[in-house]
Design an enzyme around this catalytic site. Structure first.
Site, PDB file in Angstrom:
ATOM      1  N   GLY C 152      47.825 -31.130  40.425  1.00 40.01           N
ATOM      2  CA  GLY C 152      46.779 -30.492  39.639  1.00 40.01           C
ATOM      3  C   GLY C 152      47.343 -29.328  38.842  1.00 40.01           C
ATOM      4  N   CYS C 153      46.631 -28.947  37.789  1.00 38.23           N
ATOM      5  CA  CYS C 153      47.139 -27.918  36.878  1.00 38.23           C
ATOM      6  C   CYS C 153      47.126 -26.532  37.521  1.00 38.23           C
ATOM      7  CB  CYS C 153      46.334 -27.934  35.580  1.00 38.23           C
ATOM      8  SG  CYS C 153      44.549 -27.907  35.830  1.00 38.23           S
ATOM      9  N   TYR C 154      46.001 -26.179  38.151  1.00 36.48           N
ATOM     10  CA  TYR C 154      45.971 -24.898  38.860  1.00 36.48           C
ATOM     11  C   TYR C 154      47.029 -24.894  39.957  1.00 36.48           C
ATOM     12  CZ  TYR C 154      41.412 -23.236  37.035  1.00 36.48           C
ATOM     13  OH  TYR C 154      40.379 -22.767  36.276  1.00 36.48           O
ATOM     14  N   THR C 157      50.671 -24.295  38.774  1.00 38.32           N
ATOM     15  CA  THR C 157      50.859 -22.886  38.434  1.00 38.32           C
ATOM     16  C   THR C 157      50.990 -22.045  39.691  1.00 38.32           C
ATOM     17  OG1 THR C 157      49.195 -23.390  36.726  1.00 38.32           O
ATOM     18  CG2 THR C 157      49.976 -21.105  36.870  1.00 38.32           C
TER      19      THR C 157
END
Lengths: 342, 342, 342, 342
Positions: C152-154, C157
């Site tokens: 996932g993107c979150y 990061t």
């Protein structure tokens, strides 16, 4: 001060309704006594619009003409087209004065309405009685009206920008180019792909080229302004979508009948709008931001290579919808035109 | 593959330079061997542009024609106008081929340059040798040029949109209205009040009405395109600022000499650009976002109430500046026009 | 070069698919041979995504595992959760390697999946074979995987920002605060009120506080990174919506076990990511714009009043989705990790 | 109504001054009688701020304490820090009441001022007499003050969000994390690279991490609120820049002394702010847009994995600057706190 007059908001869920409520909350002469919504459950106004928290304590009802007549002397209709003409007769029969923000009563010819909106008009009698609610042009007829057709946002911008030229018969009446740009709130509050943030943000695009429904409205009113001067006004109207919340900007190109002089035109505009508190004829090139969140229309004129270029802007939700609606209300109430608007 | 050819970036601190560097980093045939900046300290490229971190390891130098000639066969000039013509002669004398992104070599008549830019041209000889770097129109002359005048962003959009109509002599040549809209990066990287975020965000405005410097450039090139057909082309050009980073959109209104038919016009455009990989003639109304971050120009044509309306857009920093610069480089190198651009 | 390997795009209508296609079009080793969409009519890819005009000539099909196996060695799944696990078994049975961009194969414990996603997992066997596709941590296991769970993107990061601290056991493992901010494209392409332009533009808001589904994914992977060091990692994760297209920014607050020294931490990060071409440990405070439209994750570390503050950002659609998917593909193909990504 | 009281705007060119003027124009009890600007020529207010056209007819003067004392009973100072303390003594000597929007009188300890602002304080006596103008906490002391230190925008947001927890001694007093986000108008009206549209638009970034000047102000006021409860409050404050015009959002993480229960906390907040018309304790997660262009602070509380998370927002130019300044004026005038603010 006399006790405030009751007003109803019919169709409370959209942006124009929200702006209208915020303006009316500042109006010393009126009180919002009822609001309707077509949503199934009966939402509180501050559930529809969280920005209204602590400011108004009202729960939406379903539409009932009797109940509105009982609680309100004026009804603002913030409904989609066709929905307005379905309720106006019942309200007028009960002597409720109506300010309709939809397009249903703007076009005087029901056939033109049907051509552009794709529906037969169902209240032709009402149509005949409606007054077009652009105070700068029809200030005399509004006070006694029972039904106001509140103008479209592109329309107000375009008409205010062109009326002095047309009234003075200074320009060719066909081929007037109106290159118009609108912030996204003009597209309403219903989500769709074209107004989904990642689609329209950081993008500039045209839409409805040659077939936007404000076209016949602009033609009709400008033709009225040009009354007795021959051929009808016919505009080339091109709307665009700007990645910003609010504001309409129109850049208008007209061919003068005789060589035009910029400062004479500016004088003409200043004179034409001398008694209109909400039109600001400025020397600089206007920017939508300076009129955003206000009821002002800012405009100026230039002459470029022999053409007249008019640049005009306003806030589509205020001067283009809810602000002018209250301006009309003020004229109908006989109170200062600026009340709650400055 | 042969060892890459050295290229220089002269004036590396602005947006066009940054985009150019990013494109060139993908180009298999060239290598950026030197970059200059007028800043006092010698900044690293990734200090000027943090997005370049880890991508290029180069420190800016001050301009030195000998050093550039030693390291590079091509120099891209991303300088303000007047700064370019101050360095071009030295580079050309040393046989460095120059692609100039400034306006200095675009106007063939030095008097027109002086009229619009307020400076006498100091390299009239160079002016005579420059080739206007719009590949879609001048693809034949670019390969052998020593000095390319890379077109302006508004200019490319406007010319690509109008060239088929003008070349075929289909429209009146005066009174062509170009209503143009640009993202804010078009205003460059130097902070000023008009491009300060809280001023231009959420605002739409016009600027330089009737006096934007791309006007004579559009007139000149379109008059060339219309060669032999009588009077010069003269456009009414109105630029606007859109609250978005990048993209130019032009809505163009022309009066056809004979009744225009939409699908015939679309056919004409498709045919005219059949060999141009970066012009996309589309059926839908274009949006800047679809061409953003690409080297494409998207356009379409409509007929509205007898007028021809052309709608065109492109990314001002790529197809409007650095992308077309690399397109020109590719033509000069004899490699595929699309190299590093798709 | 050998003939390119066929790849399939399963679920082509969203933003991640569009980005993926754009990246793969630059990849010399692969060719998109088929794409699917659940839309009724069979749309062309450039009808779904006008930005792809002239770039790819392919019409979507409905999903058919046999047909995909025939045309492609790899399938990228850009489907909603639950839709992925409905098709993965059929693809794996046919020896198609799968890079799944959904959440279906990220959580190793099917009960945790059910708790957070509200559906029982229907491919527990597949779950056991999936490799978590974060190359910076699992570069060794990806090349031989048949099924990649793309992060996932979150999550990417947050994990990239915290992995060095957790791996070195430098911080308290509970109470780690991750204050995360995302551009609106992270919410997908389906229009809804919260992502309607006039709602989210010019607004900053939090959402899903305490219950965002990336929480257990961050916990799980960081706990793996901390392997053998006692208690599980447990983060306080708060997502926010930023009025911009793309980019994720995480500001992370951790309590060091021992007094932390800023430059030592920066050294640790640089060392930890020395072999990771797409992590840029910078000295300045990062901005999402510098990593937008790239596959880089930019990050830095500060010590403030005894707390460690890590600031990290990346492009949610590229490094947070489609770019890392291609990074995984590159590892699986044995070609350079940067192919098509720089 | 009695004749309106004269007020002066000292430093009229910035955003806070513009908002202040717009609010005061609606105030029935006051009249703006003079305005000053440090600009060389004496600009009209509507030249500085085109949005004020037709609304106020006033030309800026240079600062003259005698003249202000002659024309105004109150002076609002919208000056940079250090410029305020240079003029306050002269105004106070002339019995002009001062509402200072700068930071000069907020920190009670001149040494702390010097440490954070890099200048020695030149009006220590004035400092001793100033009242911190946050009505929700100091409503009793404001009416009789001669000098109001109007709070910072981040500060108001943070303090309103934390005051109930600190006053009731419910949280650990060190290590409170304030992750704050601001629209760009918070950076003032002077153009610079970081607020140049193409730099900050479509970007999210952190700045001044660990060294923002609102930190000691938050510490000081919260320590006052916690009076008598031991150690000072010490916050970890991280500001970020959001690509929008206005609004501050703070996400705050605190460690409760005892297990926290969400609805008890919400009750506490409602009770704490029961008499504060401009604090709205809401159940939903707030969005800056709902408080934009208003004087409201919206906030809510959550408990996540044992931590207390407070989410608060307000309009930085209104509740964070000019609106609260008028709220203070209203208290000093003895008129309703909401006058001109709803």
């Amino acid at each position: 001060m006399a006790s405030p007059i009751g007003v109803a908001i019919v169709g409370a869920s959209g942006y124009a309704a929200r702006e209208l409520i915020q303006i009316l909350l500042k109006h010393p002469g009126v009180k919002i006594t009822t609001a309707t919504s077509r949503q199934d459950e009966a939402p509180r106004l501050d559930a529809l619009h969280p920005s209204l928290a602590k400011r108004i304590d009202l729960t939406c009802e379903t539409f009932d003409a009797d109940r509105i007549a009982e609680k309100a002397a004026f009804a603002f209709l913030a409904l989609p087209h066709t929905a307005s003409m379905a309720v106006v007769p019942a309200l007028r029969e009960r002597n409720v004065k109506v300010i309709d923000l939809s397009a249903d009563y703007r076009l005087t010819d029901p056939q033109v309405y049907e051509d552009w909106y794709g529906h037969a008009h169902t209240d032709v009698a009402g149509l005949g009685s409606a007054v077009y609610g652009l105070p700068e042009l029809f200030r005399d007829r509004i006070p006694t009206a029972g039904l106001i057709a509140n103008p479209g946002c592109y329309t107000s911008t375009s008409i205010l920008a062109l009326a002095p030229l047309v009234a003075e018969n200074l320009i060719e009446r066909t081929g007037v180019v109106i290159d118009a740009k609108s912030g996204v709130s003009g597209a309403g509050r219903s989500p769709k792909l074209t107004t989904h943030f990642p689609e329209c943000n950081e993008s500039f695009s045209a839409y409805s080229v040659g077939r936007h429904r404000h076209t016949p409205e602009i033609d009709q009113i400008l033709t009225t302004v040009a009354a007795g001067q021959g051929e009808a006004v016919e505009v080339i109207f091109t709307p665009h979508l700007v990645p910003m919340d609010r504001g309409i900007f129109a850049t208008i190109y007209a061919v003068p009948r005789q060589a035009a002089v910029e400062h004479d035109l500016l004088d003409l505009y200043r004179s034409f709008y001398a008694d209109s508190p909400f039109v600001r004829v400025v020397n600089h090139l206007p920017a939508t931001k300076d009129s955003a969140y206000t009821n002002y229309c800012d405009l100026t004129v230039r002459v470029v290579r022999g053409r007249i270029v008019v640049l005009a802007c306003l806030d589509n939700l205020i001067k283009g919808a809810s602000g002018v609606a209250v301006q009309n209300l003020n004229l109908m109430l006989g109170c200062p035109e600026e009340t709650a608007l400055i």
